[in-house]
Motif scaffolding. Structure first.
Motif, PDB file in Angstrom:
ATOM      1  N   PHE A 124      17.762  39.429 -30.970  1.00  0.00           N
ATOM      2  CA  PHE A 124      18.547  39.533 -29.753  1.00  0.00           C
ATOM      3  C   PHE A 124      17.715  39.880 -28.526  1.00  0.00           C
ATOM      4  CE2 PHE A 124      21.708  39.894 -33.086  1.00  0.00           C
ATOM      5  CZ  PHE A 124      22.705  39.065 -32.600  1.00  0.00           C
ATOM      6  N   THR A 125      16.391  39.767 -28.631  1.00  0.00           N
ATOM      7  CA  THR A 125      15.506  39.895 -27.479  1.00  0.00           C
ATOM      8  C   THR A 125      14.905  38.531 -27.174  1.00  0.00           C
ATOM      9  OG1 THR A 125      13.536  40.450 -28.804  1.00  0.00           O
ATOM     10  CG2 THR A 125      14.971  42.275 -28.135  1.00  0.00           C
ATOM     11  N   SER A 126      14.229  38.427 -26.023  1.00  0.00           N
ATOM     12  CA  SER A 126      13.745  37.127 -25.550  1.00  0.00           C
ATOM     13  C   SER A 126      12.399  36.726 -26.119  1.00  0.00           C
ATOM     14  CB  SER A 126      13.649  37.156 -24.011  1.00  0.00           C
ATOM     15  OG  SER A 126      14.890  37.480 -23.441  1.00  0.00           O
ATOM     16  N   TYR A 127      11.707  37.625 -26.784  1.00  0.00           N
ATOM     17  CA  TYR A 127      10.323  37.383 -27.191  1.00  0.00           C
ATOM     18  C   TYR A 127      10.206  36.211 -28.150  1.00  0.00           C
ATOM     19  CZ  TYR A 127       5.550  38.756 -28.588  1.00  0.00           C
ATOM     20  OH  TYR A 127       4.205  38.793 -28.829  1.00  0.00           O
ATOM     21  N   GLY A 128      11.148  36.070 -29.048  1.00  0.00           N
ATOM     22  CA  GLY A 128      11.095  35.005 -30.049  1.00  0.00           C
ATOM     23  C   GLY A 128      10.626  35.523 -31.387  1.00  0.00           C
ATOM     24  N   THR A 129      11.337  35.187 -32.458  1.00  0.00           N
ATOM     25  CA  THR A 129      11.049  35.691 -33.804  1.00  0.00           C
ATOM     26  C   THR A 129      11.107  34.534 -34.793  1.00  0.00           C
ATOM     27  OG1 THR A 129      12.120  37.779 -33.200  1.00  0.00           O
ATOM     28  CG2 THR A 129      11.716  37.398 -35.536  1.00  0.00           C
ATOM     29  N   GLN A 130      10.087  34.461 -35.669  1.00  0.00           N
ATOM     30  CA  GLN A 130      10.020  33.384 -36.659  1.00  0.00           C
ATOM     31  C   GLN A 130      10.861  33.764 -37.886  1.00  0.00           C
ATOM     32  OE1 GLN A 130       5.996  31.685 -37.296  1.00  0.00           O
ATOM     33  NE2 GLN A 130       5.327  32.968 -35.591  1.00  0.00           N
ATOM     34  N   LEU A 131      12.147  33.574 -37.776  1.00  0.00           N
ATOM     35  CA  LEU A 131      13.063  34.037 -38.816  1.00  0.00           C
ATOM     36  C   LEU A 131      12.923  33.265 -40.121  1.00  0.00           C
ATOM     37  CD1 LEU A 131      16.316  34.522 -36.713  1.00  0.00           C
ATOM     38  CD2 LEU A 131      14.625  36.250 -37.351  1.00  0.00           C
ATOM     39  N   LEU A 132      12.375  32.063 -40.098  1.00  0.00           N
ATOM     40  CA  LEU A 132      12.296  31.232 -41.296  1.00  0.00           C
ATOM     41  C   LEU A 132      10.876  31.086 -41.823  1.00  0.00           C
ATOM     42  CD1 LEU A 132      14.821  28.421 -40.295  1.00  0.00           C
ATOM     43  CD2 LEU A 132      15.249  30.532 -41.582  1.00  0.00           C
ATOM     44  N   ALA A 133       9.932  31.863 -41.294  1.00  0.00           N
ATOM     45  CA  ALA A 133       8.563  31.807 -41.809  1.00  0.00           C
ATOM     46  C   ALA A 133       8.568  32.183 -43.298  1.00  0.00           C
ATOM     47  CB  ALA A 133       7.667  32.763 -41.013  1.00  0.00           C
ATOM     48  N   PRO A 134       7.707  31.599 -44.107  1.00  0.00           N
ATOM     49  CA  PRO A 134       6.660  30.627 -43.802  1.00  0.00           C
ATOM     50  C   PRO A 134       7.129  29.174 -43.848  1.00  0.00           C
ATOM     51  CG  PRO A 134       6.519  31.238 -46.089  1.00  0.00           C
ATOM     52  CD  PRO A 134       7.672  32.024 -45.526  1.00  0.00           C
ATOM     53  N   PHE A 135       8.419  28.934 -43.942  1.00  0.00           N
ATOM     54  CA  PHE A 135       8.927  27.564 -44.064  1.00  0.00           C
ATOM     55  C   PHE A 135       9.003  26.855 -42.719  1.00  0.00           C
ATOM     56  CE2 PHE A 135      10.986  30.355 -47.218  1.00  0.00           C
ATOM     57  CZ  PHE A 135      10.366  29.869 -48.358  1.00  0.00           C
ATOM     58  N   SER A 136       9.051  27.624 -41.628  1.00  0.00           N
ATOM     59  CA  SER A 136       9.121  27.044 -40.294  1.00  0.00           C
ATOM     60  C   SER A 136       8.521  28.024 -39.302  1.00  0.00           C
ATOM     61  CB  SER A 136      10.574  26.736 -39.920  1.00  0.00           C
ATOM     62  OG  SER A 136      10.686  26.394 -38.552  1.00  0.00           O
ATOM     63  N   MET A 137       7.824  27.485 -38.284  1.00  0.00           N
ATOM     64  CA  MET A 137       7.281  28.322 -37.211  1.00  0.00           C
ATOM     65  C   MET A 137       8.228  28.389 -36.013  1.00  0.00           C
ATOM     66  SD  MET A 137       3.208  27.444 -37.183  1.00  0.00           S
ATOM     67  CE  MET A 137       2.910  28.636 -35.865  1.00  0.00           C
TER      68      MET A 137
END
Length: 364
Positions: A124-137
């Motif tokens: 919920f912040t603007s920085y960006g998070t790789q929630l599906l790593a390592p399957f997706s960047m």
């Protein structure tokens, strides 16, 4: 979110559902597990320290939903195993004490929930998070919350301390923890709604002033530090970037700062194309969700200086174009002649900045 808030949230998760069964240690464990994903900042110990590697590794695999769920459950099982070896049967059984298998399950659930709340909060912040790593960047971001917000964190702190320190009022601590979790869920939802409202308002104004470009314009309302009301609104138009600051408590039209895409230099050139195709520039574009402003400035030597700034972040004044970026130096043929230089121009903390934030929130 900041690491302190992550600790508090994990501890409150423990107080809400596990304190009565696992004891006060569960509050400490929940807080510790919840902040573990931020250990990815230690990636510089095994990679070359650089801002590029920070962008690549922070909020990557340690912030993935599947990884945190599994790792948290494993850590919980490890805590149970250590507890079982050190103290096979507690001398003082907590209320609603569980058998051995029940304690293992409870610790695993606590570990998994505490760990997965970390990327959930960061989402919920603007920085960006790789929630599906390592399957997706892919980087996911909901522009709802600032990194630090006292109205979010202080209620968590109060309940965390009460649940940790009380010995007798366990049921009260559990009820308070459940209520404060409901509060932060509603607060986050409200923050998301404020952002959507300000985006809709900006689009309406753009339709009046830029009818041809407004339909295709990308508009985002980014939260500014410490609160959810005063928003940095960014609109991408074909030839310019519009940046404004607005609050839902002020009805006046948004005052836009207009930033030409080819500011202080030519438009797209072969030299700029070459710089933008470098590994470092591609990583920066990926990190910034495409929101980079480029400047190409000539040098007396015949070469160029190229500056890229992430314009998702910034405050009125000198930093309106963004807090950070990268600078490249090239020769006349566009070949890089010096190591890239990180740009960091966050304005200093001051009383004037606090007053500006106050006035922005109140719509003055």
């Amino acid at each position: 979110m900041d690491s302190v808030t992550q600790i508090l949230f994990g501890g409150v998760i423990a107080a809400a559902g596990f304190r009565a069964q696992l004891g006060r240690g569960a509050v400490i464990a929940g807080g510790a597990i919840a902040t573990l994903p931020d250990l990815d900042v230690l990636a510089d110990l095994v990679t070359e320290p650089s801002v590029i590697n920070v962008w690549l590794h922070h909020r990557s695999i340690t912030h993935s939903f599947p990884v945190t769920l599994i790792a948290g459950a494993v850590i919980g099982a490890g805590i149970w195993a250590v507890e079982r070896r050190v103290r096979r049967r507690p001398r003082i059984l907590p209320k609603d004490a569980l058998d051995d298998a029940g304690r293992r399950s409870a610790w695993m659930w606590l570990g998994a929930l505490s760990a997965v709340t970390h990327p959930l909060l960061d989402l919920f912040t603007s920085y960006g998070t790789q929630l599906l790593a390592p399957f997706s960047m892919a980087r996911f971001a909901v522009n709802a919350m600032p990194i630090i917000d006292p109205l979010y964190s202080l209620p968590l702190l109060a309940v965390f301390l009460f649940a940790l320190l009380t010995r007798r009022h366990v049921d009260t601590a559990q009820s308070m923890a459940q209520l404060v979790l409901l509060y932060v869920a509603l607060y986050t939802t409200m923050a998301w709604g404020v952002g959507r409202h300000m985006e809709d308002r900006a689009r309406e104004e753009l339709r009046a002033s830029h009818p041809a470009a407004a339909a295709a314009a990308r508009v985002d309302a980014y939260p500014v530090i410490f609160q959810i009301w005063w928003r940095r609104i960014v609109a991408d138009l074909p030839d310019e970037i519009l940046v404004g600051f607005a609050s839902p408590f002020r009805d006046a039209p948004i005052e836009w700062t207009r930033i030409p895409r080819s500011e202080n230099g030519p438009g797209q050139t072969p030299a700029l194309d070459a710089i933008q195709s470098t590994y470092e520039a591609r990583v920066f574009r990926w990190f910034a969700d495409g929101r980079l402003h480029w400047r190409q400035l000539p040098q007396d030597s015949g070469g160029f200086i190229f500056e890229a700034r992430d314009y998702r972040y910034g405050l009125p004044g000198e930093s309106v174009l963004g807090f950070w970026g990268l600078r490249f130096r090239t020769d006349a043929q566009g070949r890089i002649t010096a190591p890239l230089t990180p740009l960091a121009e966050r304005p200093p903390f001051s009383r004037a900045a606090l007053e500006e934030l106050r006035d922005g929130v109140l719509g003055r």
